[in-house]
Design an enzyme around this catalytic site. Structure first.
Site, PDB file in Angstrom:
ATOM      1  N   LYS A 153       1.727   6.015   7.004  1.00 53.90           N
ATOM      2  CA  LYS A 153       1.956   6.107   5.217  1.00 53.90           C
ATOM      3  C   LYS A 153       3.081   5.123   5.547  1.00 53.90           C
ATOM      4  O   LYS A 153       3.006   4.247   5.887  1.00 53.90           O
ATOM      5  CB  LYS A 153       3.544   7.288   5.596  1.00 53.90           C
ATOM      6  CG  LYS A 153       3.062   8.371   5.928  1.00 53.90           C
ATOM      7  CD  LYS A 153       1.806   9.410   5.208  1.00 53.90           C
ATOM      8  CE  LYS A 153       0.926  10.948   6.115  1.00 53.90           C
ATOM      9  NZ  LYS A 153      -0.521  11.161   5.143  1.00 53.90           N
ATOM     10  N   SER A 212      -5.172   9.453   3.192  1.00 58.19           N
ATOM     11  CA  SER A 212      -4.789  10.486   2.030  1.00 58.19           C
ATOM     12  C   SER A 212      -3.552   8.664   1.722  1.00 58.19           C
ATOM     13  O   SER A 212      -1.726   8.538   0.813  1.00 58.19           O
ATOM     14  CB  SER A 212      -3.424  10.455   3.535  1.00 58.19           C
ATOM     15  OG  SER A 212      -3.274   9.543   4.208  1.00 58.19           O
TER      16      SER A 212
END
Length: 257
Positions: A142, A71
């Site tokens: 993230k 991701s």
């Protein structure tokens, strides 16, 4: 005479040993054991002290973190081991736009698992804290795309994020990805963060939790630390890039020139 002498020697060897002989033999054996045991004890103590020191260092200073998914590609790849700086936000500093952070997504990205086995979770946590296994399912990595008070909009005519009215050129995105295929227009509440992955088409991030309790916003206190270094593989060792993409963003409420 010779035969008789041999019998005498054999007879003496077959006689039971006296108490003094047995004690002398036991003393030699015990001395050998005692000489070995301190060495083993020192190794054991040194090993326990080393692991304890490493766990404390990992808990409070720098923690290795195994990247389990794609991701955050191309910035971070599956199998990379990064070093998370746990002191980055310890003394009053807070996450900034562009920081890559590890955070506990309990209550924002995932629901709390009340049925979790505490012993198994503890063992997995210890292994994860040493970078030996994948992190718990509640931990995520993230990039911070919005801090408290920011208005984050996607996308402009060129497919870019706009933060507080300023377009952001995210050069770190996975080639071929846009800032987001799903449009959004959100204002980040104070004390929370808006998180996005660099591989936007493969990242489950704040966008996927807009309808969940908390609206996909991650509380600042849930941040574990900032990813400052790539520690493995050797060919990729070094610091991370990309935080400068947000340098032109003004604080919310300020006029833009």
């Amino acid at each position: 005479m010779e035969t008789q002498a041999e019998h005498s020697e054999r007879d003496r060897s077959s006689e039971p040993r006296t108490g003094s002989e047995e004690r002398s033999r036991f003393s030699r054996f015990r001395g050998a054991v005692v000489s070995v045991r301190p060495w083993r004890r020192r190794v054991l103590v040194a090993g326990v002290a080393g692991v304890t020191g490493l766990l404390l260092f990992s808990a409070f200073v720098v923690q290795p973190f195994l990247i389990p998914s794609g991701s955050m590609e191309p910035t971070l790849r599956i199998g990379d081991r990064v070093l998370v700086n746990k002191l980055a936000y310890r003394f009053g500093a807070e996450p900034e736009r562009g920081d890559v952070v590890v955070f506990d997504g309990t209550g924002s990205f995932v629901r709390e698992d009340l049925d979790a086995n505490p012993v198994a979770e503890l063992a997995r946590g210890v292994a994860a804290s040493l970078g030996l296994t994948a992190p718990p399912d509640t931990d995520f990595v993230k990039r911070v795309a919005g801090v408290g008070g920011d208005r984050v909009v996607c996308c402009d005519a060129r497919g870019r994020l706009r933060v507080n009215g300023v377009a952001v050129d995210e050069t770190y995105l996975q080639p071929g990805d846009t800032a987001s295929e799903a449009p959004f227009d959100i204002v980040v509440p104070q004390g929370t963060l808006w998180m996005l992955g660099d591989h936007r088409s493969r990242s489950s991030d704040s966008r996927d939790h807009l309808g969940s309790p908390g609206g996909g916003m991650v509380p600042v206190e849930r941040v574990i630390g900032r990813v400052d270094w790539l520690g493995w593989p050797p060919a990729r060792i070094g610091g991370l890039e990309g935080a400068g993409a947000f340098d032109g963003v003004r604080e919310p409420g300020r006029a833009h020139g």
